[in-house]
Design an enzyme around this catalytic site. Structure first.
Site, PDB file in Angstrom:
ATOM      1  CE1 TYR A 127     -75.124  63.547  24.971  1.00 21.87           C
ATOM      2  CE2 TYR A 127     -77.291  62.676  25.503  1.00 21.87           C
ATOM      3  CZ  TYR A 127     -75.998  62.481  25.105  1.00 21.87           C
ATOM      4  OH  TYR A 127     -75.572  61.213  24.823  1.00 21.87           O
ATOM      5  CG  ASP A 134     -69.026  65.233  28.009  1.00 18.84           C
ATOM      6  OD1 ASP A 134     -69.840  65.912  28.653  1.00 18.84           O
ATOM      7  OD2 ASP A 134     -69.219  64.055  27.697  1.00 18.84           O
ATOM      8  CE  LYS A 183     -69.700  64.072  35.019  1.00 19.64           C
ATOM      9  NZ  LYS A 183     -70.871  63.522  34.346  1.00 19.64           N
TER      10      LYS A 183
END
Lengths: 548, 246
Positions: A280, A315, A387
Site C-alpha cells: 500500500y 480495497d 476484511k
C-alpha cells in the site's frame, strides 16, 4: 460451507458462503506463484535493514519518550550512528556496549545520548559482540518479547471472560483529530454495537519518519497514532467493554515510514488489529519499495507475536482503477500479501485480507458481480478473517442513496461469510463520521446481518451461471498476472504499474535514504528473540524445518 | 395548486407554502423528554415553527440522536438571487480539441497536485488520468493538453518549484481533507506564494474538491473552482475557453 469462515470470533448459526466451483488447479497455481514472488523479494531484501527497523529495536529495548523539541529518543539514537555512517552493523551492538561500559539502563542511555553526554560513535568501532554485551542485548530483547506476549495473553483472557461480538465483526472508524473526542465517539459506537474501533490517522502521518509523542488533540482527517493515544483509547474501550460484556477491539495503522515501530507500539498497548499492507505505502504514498518491503516483514513478525489481526489494503486498488476491470489485481495482491504474511509467522486467523465493493452500483448486475468477487476471495482464503471494505468511489452527497448502497454492501458481506465488515457511512463522500452516522450504520448492519444470517449456507450458486463464470474468470486473470509478476519479480512488476495503475521505481519514492545494507557483523537480538518466540508458538517452523 | 410566487418562496413538502423541513442532529443531552424538548427549542430558535420530534435514540454517554420535522415560515425572493457561476460553456471533447487547435499553436501544459498533507488523490486522478470519471476521459486523453500529475502530499513550495521547470499554463490543485478548514488556508497560502514568486498572473489557478465551489475558489484568489461530481471535460472546457491565445 461454514468450514470456509474464520474461527477468530464466534460464528452465528448458518453463517457461511455459498459453494463455488473453482478450478482447483488454478487455485493451486495462483498460490504457488504468490509464494514464489514472496520468496524472491524476501531473499533480495534479506541483507537490508532500515532506520525504522533500528528504531524498533530500541522501542523493544524499552526506549521511549522524546527530547524537549519533540524528537523521539529512538530517532536521536539511531541518527547519531547513521549520520556518522556507523549504523551498518545495527544499533544494538554499540547501544548495548555503551550500556555495559556506562552501567546505564536503556532509557537512561538514550537520554544521555540525546543530551550529548554519551557519544555512541565511540562504541561503534568494536566489531565483536562480546559475551557481556550479547547478554545485555538478549536480556533486553527477551524482556520486550515478554511484554508483548503478556499483552497477548491479557487479550485472550479478556475475550474469554467478557465474550465478543459475532461475525461479521462490525468495524467503524473514529477520526476527529482529537483523541479525547475520539474516545467519546468510540464509546458511543461500542454502545451502539461496534465490535472494532479503528482510529484513523492524521493524513500526513504515513510520511513522517518518526512517531509523534504524547496525547494529541489536533489532526487532519484523523488523529495521530502515538503510544499515549493508543493507551488512552485502549483503557476507554476496556472500560466500556467490561460494562457491555463484550471485548471491543482496537485498530490502528502500522504503515508508512514507521511501520515496524508502530507495530511494536500497538503490540505493547494491546491493539487487536493493524492496517498493515506490504504494498500500500509503495503505491499510494510513494514510499520507496525497498523500504516498505523490509519494514513490512519486521512489522508483521511483531504483529504475529502480538496475536493481532493484520488488515491489508487491496480495497484501495479499486478506487483508482475500475472495479470490474481490476478485480483480478485485488486477488493477485491478496495472494502475495498472504504469502508475505505467512513468511513473517502470521497464522491464518490473523490474516484480515482486504477487498472491497466498488463497482458502479448503477451498472446492471453490479450486485451479482460483487457477490462473485466476495465469494471468490472467501473461497481462496478459507479460515482467514477477511476484511470487506465499503463503497467509497461511488458515494455522493446523496446520503439516502449512500445508506442503501451500504445496506447492500452489508448484505453481500454476510451472504459471503466475511469476517470483518468495515461499515460504510452515509456521509462517506462528505466528512469524517458524525456521532449519529455511526449509529445509523451500525443499526443498518445489525438489521441486515440478523436477517440474512444463514442465507450463505442455504443458497446455491447456479452451476455454469453468470456468477460462477465471473468468479472463475477473475481467478484466471489473476493467475495470468501472477505468472507475469513471478517472471519479472515483484519490484519490477510494481515498476510496471500492475497494481492500481500506479508505477513505482525500486529507487524512487520516499524513505530510500533510510535503507542500508547490513554488514557482516550486523546484530539484532530482538530479531532472534522474536523468531524463537514464534517458533515456540508454532507460528514459524523450528530451525531446520521447511517453511509450511 | 395555487400559483408559485417567485418573490416569496417557501420550502415544499406536499402542499405549496407548507414550509416543511426535515432535520437530524445529535445533542449532548441524555436521552429522554428533556432531550426532545431541547431539540424543539433549538428548532424554534432557528425560526422554525411546530417542531415535531419524530424519532429520538439513546446514543449513550449522555448523547441523543433526533429526527425533527418542522415548518419554516421564512420566504426567499428568487427574483433577486445573485450567484457566481462559471461564464464558460460546457463543451464535449471534440469541440474542446477543435477550439484548442484554432486558438493555440502548442499543447497547453497542465500541472496537477494534491497539496499539503492531503493524501487523497481520487479527485485529481479522476480529472487527470486517461481513464477519467464516469465515462468522461481525463485530461491526459486530450491531444491539446500536456499533463503532469505530481500526486499526493505535495507542498505548495514544491508545486511552485515544479512549475518553474514545467512552465504550466494551468495549475490544478485538489483538496479533499477539509477538517478545521485546512483546505482554505492551504489554498490561500499557495496563491500568496505564487504572487510572491511573480507567477500568479501567467498561470490559470484552478482548485477542486468536494467542499469547494467556484465562489469559494474566487474568494481564495483562484481563477476557478470545481466541486463534487465534476467531469474532466468541464475542467477542459473552462481552460481552453478562459486562456488567451498562445
Amino acid at each position: 460451507m461454514s468450514e470456509l469462515v474464520a474461527t477468530f470470533a464466534p460464528i452465528p448459526p448458518g453463517f457461511g458462503c455459498p459453494p463455488l466451483d473453482l478450478d482447483s488447479a488454478s487455485v493451486a497455481r495462483a498460490r504457488s506463484l504468490a509464494q514464489q514472488i514472496a520468496v524472491e523479494v524476501q531473499e533480495r531484501l534479506a541483507g537490508q535493514s532500515t532506520l525504522a527497523i533500528e528504531r524498533t529495536v530500541l522501542r523493544l529495548f524499552g526506549v521511549t519518550g522524546a527530547t524537549a523539541d519533540g524528537e523521539p529518543l529512538a530517532n536521536r539514537v539511531v541518527m547519531a550512528l547513521h549520520t556518522a555512517g556507523l549504523l551498518t552493523g545495527g544499533v544494538a551492538r554499540p547501544f548495548c556496549r555503551a550500556m555495559a561500559l556506562t552501567g546505564l539502563d536503556a532509557q537512561a542511555l538514550a537520554e544521555a545520548v540525546a543530551a550529548d553526554r554519551v557519544d555512541l560513535r565511540a562504541h561503534a568501532d568494536c566489531l565483536d559482540v562480546v559475551p557481556e554485551v550479547r547478554a545485555i542485548g538478549e536480556t533486553l530483547a527477551q524482556a520486550g518479547v515478554a511484554r508483548i506476549l503478556a499483552r497477548r495473553h491479557e487479550r485472550e483472557a479478556l475475550i474469554g471472560k467478557l465474550g465478543q461480538g459475532v461475525q461479521p465483526l462490525k468495524y467503524v472508524i473514529v477520526a476527529s483529530g482529537n483523541i479525547h473526542e475520539d474516545v467519546i465517539q468510540a464509546r458511543v459506537a461500542a454502545r451502539q454495537g461496534a465490535d472494532v474501533i479503528a482510529v484513523i490517522r492524521s493524513t500526513g502521518q504515513s510520511l513522517l519518519d518518526y512517531v509523534p509523542e504524547g496525547v494529541t488533540t489536533e489532526g487532519f482527517g484523523g488523529t495521530f497514532a502515538t503510544q499515549a493515544n493508543f493507551a488512552l483509547m485502549r483503557a476507554a474501550l476496556d472500560e466500556v467493554g467490561a460494562e457491555l460484556g463484550r471485548y471491543i477491539r482496537l485498530c490502528n495503522y502500522a504503515s508508512g515510514l514507521c511501520m515496524p515501530e508502530i507495530a511494536a507500539m500497538g503490540a505493547l498497548e494491546r491493539l487487536d488489529m493493524m492496517l498493515n499492507d506490504a504494498l500500500y505505502g509503495i503505491l499510494f504514498r510513494d514510499i520507496n519499495m525497498q523500504r516498505t518491503l523490509c519494514d513490512q516483514r519486521v512489522s508483521r513478525r511483531i504483529s504475529a507475536l502480538a496475536g493481532l489481526i493484520i488488515n491489508t489494503g487491496e480495497d484501495n486498488y479499486l478506487t483508482t482503477a475500475d472495479a470490474v476491470d481490476a478485480a483480478h489485481t485485488v486477488v493477485a495482491s491478496t495472494l502475495i500479501n498472504e504469502a508475505l504474511a505467512r513468511q513473517a509467522g502470521l497464522r491464518t486467523d490473523q490474516l484480515g485480507l482486504g477487498h472491497a465493493m466498488e463497482i458502479d452500483p448503477m451498472r446492471p448486475d453490479a450486485l451479482l458481480l460483487e457477490i462473485a468477487h466476495a465469494a471468490l476471495i472467501r473461497h481462496l482464503f478459507p479460515g482467514a478473517p477477511l476484511k470487506y471494505m465499503p463503497p467509497t468511489k461511488h458515494m455522493t452527497g446523496n446520503i439516502w442513496r449512500g445508506h442503501v448502497q451500504d445496506a447492500l454492501f452489508n448484505f453481500v458481506g454476510v451472504l459471503t461469510g466475511q469476517g470483518i465488515q468495515l461499515l460504510g457511512m452515509m456521509t462517506e463522500a462528505m466528512h469524517t463520521p458524525h456521532i449519529h452516522d455511526r449509529y445509523l450504520a451500525l443499526e443498518s448492519a445489525q438489521l441486515v446481518f440478523g436477517g440474512a444470517m444463514s442465507l450463505g449456507t442455504e443458497l446455491r450458486v447456479e452451476p455454469g451461471g453468470k456468477l460462477e463464470a465471473r468468479a472463475r474468470h477473475v481467478l484466471a486473470e489473476a493467475v495470468v498476472l501472477l505468472e507475469e509478476m513471478a517472471r519479472e519479480g515483484l519490484m519490477a512488476g510494481l515498476a510496471r504499474g500492475h497494481f492500481a495503475e500506479i508505477a513505482r521505481s525500486p529507487t524512487g519514492g520516499r524513505g530510500l535514504d533510510g535503507v542500508f545494507v547490513k554488514d557482516a557483523n550486523y546484530w539484532d537480538p530482538t530479531a532472534d528473540a522474536i523468531t524463537a518466540a514464534l517458533q515456540a508458538l508454532g507460528q514459524l517452523p523450528a530451525r531446520g524445518e521447511a517453511q509450511p | 395548486m395555487s400559483a408559485i410566487d417567485p418573490k416569496h418562496v417557501r420550502a415544499y413538502g406536499d402542499t405549496l407554502n407548507d414550509g416543511q423541513m426535515m432535520l437530524s442532529f445529535s445533542l449532548p443531552v441524555p436521552f429522554g423528554e428533556e432531550a426532545k424538548e431541547a431539540a424543539r427549542q433549538l428548532c424554534r430558535q432557528m425560526g422554525l415553527e411546530a417542531p415535531q420530534v419524530y424519532h429520538a435514540h439513546d446514543l449513550g454517554e449522555g448523547f441523543t440522536y433526533l429526527v425533527v420535522y418542522a415548518r419554516s415560515p421564512h420566504t426567499v425572493d428568487t427574483t433577486q438571487l445573485r450567484v457566481t457561476k462559471m461564464a464558460t460553456a460546457q463543451l464535449g471533447k471534440d469541440a474542446i480539441e477543435a477550439l484548442a487547435a484554432q486558438k493555440f499553436t502548442r499543447r497547453l501544459r497542465v500541472l496537477g497536485a494534491c497539496t499539503g498533507d492531503d493524501a487523497h488523490t481520487v479527485g485529481i486522478d479522476a480529472i487527470l488520468n486517461v481513464k477519467g470519471y464516469n465515462g468522461d476521459k481525463g485530461l491526459e486523453a486530450y491531444h491539446c493538453l500536456s499533463v503532469k500529475n505530481l500526486g499526493a502530499q505535495v507542498t505548495n513550495e514544491r508545486l511552485l518549484e515544479e512549475a518553474r521547470a514545467f512552465q504550466p499554463d494551468v495549475i490544478l490543485v485538489s483538496q479533499i481533507v477539509t477538517q478545521k478548514d485546512c483546505h482554505r488556508s492551504n489554498l490561500a497560502a499557495l496563491i500568496d506564494l505564487a504572487e510572491a514568486d511573480g507567477v500568479r498572473q501567467d498561470v490559470l489557478f484552478i482548485c477542486g474538491g468536494p467542499r469547494l465551489s467556484h465562489q469559494v475558489a474566487l474568494e481564495l484568489g483562484f481563477d476557478a473552482g470545481f466541486g463534487a461530481g465534476t467531469l474532466p471535460s468541464q475542467v477542459a472546457s473552462f481552460l481552453v475557453q478562459q486562456l488567451p491565445p498562445r
